[in-house]
Design an enzyme around this catalytic site. Structure first.
Site, PDB file in Angstrom:
ATOM      1  N   ARG A  59       9.434  -9.350  -2.009  1.00 35.27           N
ATOM      2  CA  ARG A  59       9.431  -8.026  -2.622  1.00 35.27           C
ATOM      3  C   ARG A  59      10.833  -7.649  -3.100  1.00 35.27           C
ATOM      4  NH1 ARG A  59       7.794  -4.499   1.612  1.00 35.27           N
ATOM      5  NH2 ARG A  59       5.828  -5.589   1.334  1.00 35.27           N
ATOM      6  N   CYS A 118       4.170   2.600   2.278  1.00 28.72           N
ATOM      7  CA  CYS A 118       5.156   2.344   3.318  1.00 28.72           C
ATOM      8  C   CYS A 118       5.658   3.680   3.848  1.00 28.72           C
ATOM      9  CB  CYS A 118       6.310   1.515   2.770  1.00 28.72           C
ATOM     10  SG  CYS A 118       5.784  -0.049   2.045  1.00 28.72           S
ATOM     11  N   CYS A 153       1.983   0.373   5.854  1.00 35.04           N
ATOM     12  CA  CYS A 153       3.071  -0.243   6.602  1.00 35.04           C
ATOM     13  C   CYS A 153       3.937   0.882   7.167  1.00 35.04           C
ATOM     14  CB  CYS A 153       3.909  -1.148   5.696  1.00 35.04           C
ATOM     15  SG  CYS A 153       5.325  -1.927   6.519  1.00 35.04           S
TER      16      CYS A 153
END
Length: 383
Positions: A272, A109, A142
């Protein structure tokens, strides 16, 4: 308990709980907590087995943000003593990502503070995405760069991004209480832009900011309408030097109820556990794995997390396994379709938080450790 039996049946059929049922889960007593976890765990195992997806954060640009989000240590006017640095170069970011991937992470991420990226920023991040993808087969990337302008999501997708994160954080009616420099509608628009570009949408919430049960239930249904594939559930980290430093409203029991609600409302979506799990769940973290199928490995943006090795040991000791790159996270019916593929408009989205039925713990500022290692430093990362 009839409520839990009903919610399990609905979860296995991908049906949406009612608002009353959502609130009822959050109102259960501590005596019923293990029953709630067991029921939500049945739904989690039905759709995701015992797999745990590991995600790794790379903070591309830390601090110096012009937005005034009250919960954030990087906000305008923050007095939190965090790391502050400008954009990492693509090779620096790729090196930071490699540490997390070596530790077992499946998704990287890439996060940057700020209102939103300039076109030059998108070029920077695109180069970073390409570098990570070239060096790591099967990795998911991401991006989380703030509010997107027209065409930027498409450019990130072309560079190889798989997903885009932009959380709603709280209800529309209370959003103005935590942020004034942008609107709730701005956030919704960015999630729509990510969807339209073919990116997997990631959007969730922050619990523990003093919001009401009803506020958080509103976020549940708003996220269901937005149709995210993954829902990060953050628990507020009360940083000294931010307006919410005194907001210690969460207990481990309440956090588990919130996660259980997320699972009931969002049965077949990647749920998550994000920031704050070490601070608020503490020794109850293994129980949370029965509710969520995804966690962050190692450190967060500006705070330290549990040691990466301890995360892996916790997963194994709890009887779960790390999800490999050879496995698709989402159930087959959701791949490429999102929650919109649910029969009858089934729900996705995070759960409401509410009264936990017991007094909040004493504040534990000793558990809030500012990140001093990894990206932006000369020290090895925690992975």
């Amino acid at each position: 308990m009839d409520l839990l039996n009903t919610l399990v049946d609905k979860g296995l059929r991908r049906e949406t709980p009612t608002r009353a049922e959502a609130l009822a889960v959050l109102a259960t007593s501590d005596d019923d907590l293990l029953d709630v976890v067991a029921a939500a765990g049945r739904v989690r195992r039905h759709w995701f087995g015992r797999r745990v997806k590991l995600n790794y954060l790379v903070n591309l640009k830390s601090g110096l943000c012009p937005e005034d989000c009250s919960y954030c240590s990087q906000r305008l006017g923050s007095r939190a003593d965090i790391l502050k640095y400008t954009w990492l170069k693509p090779d620096e970011a790729s090196q930071a990502a490699a540490a997390g991937l070596a530790g077992g992470a499946k998704r990287v991420c890439l996060v940057a503070s700020g209102r939103g990226p300039t076109d030059r920023d998108v070029d920077r991040v695109s180069d970073t995405i390409k570098a990570i993808k070239e060096q790591n087969e099967g990795v998911e990337v991401c991006a989380c760069l703030g509010l997107l302008s027209d065409g930027q999501a498409e450019r990130l997708r072309e560079a190889g991004a798989d997903a885009y994160n932009h959380n709603l954080n709280t209800s529309e009616s209370t959003y103005g209480d935590i942020t004034t420099t942008h609107t709730y509608a701005d956030r919704v628009d960015t999630v729509h832009k990510a969807h339209a570009a073919g990116l997997s949408a990631c959007s969730g919430l922050i619990a523990g900011m003093g919001e009401s049960d009803e506020d958080l239930v509103d976020v549940v249904f708003a996220l269901r309408e937005l149709d995210p594939d993954s829902v990060p559930v953050n628990f507020l980290i009360p940083f000294e030097g931010t307006p919410l430093a005194k907001e210690w409203n969460l207990t481990p029991q309440r956090c588990l109820r919130i996660l259980a609600m997320v699972r009931f409302v969002c049965p077949d979506v990647e749920v998550r556990i994000a920031g704050g799990r070490e601070v608020h769940l503490r020794t109850m973290q293994p129980l949370a794995l029965h509710l969520a199928n995804s966690i962050f490995l190692g450190d967060y943006l500006t705070s330290e997390g549990q040691a990466g090795r301890a995360d892996l040991e916790m997963i194994a000791d709890a009887g779960f396994e790390v999800e490999g790159t050879d496995r698709v996270t989402l159930p087959e019916h959701r791949v490429g379709g999102g929650c919109g593929s649910h029969e009858g408009g089934g729900a996705c989205g995070p759960a409401a938080a509410g009264s936990c039925g017991s007094a909040a713990d004493e504040p534990r500022p000793d558990l809030v450790a500012v990140r001093r290692r990894g990206a932006g430093t000369d020290l090895a990362p925690n992975a």
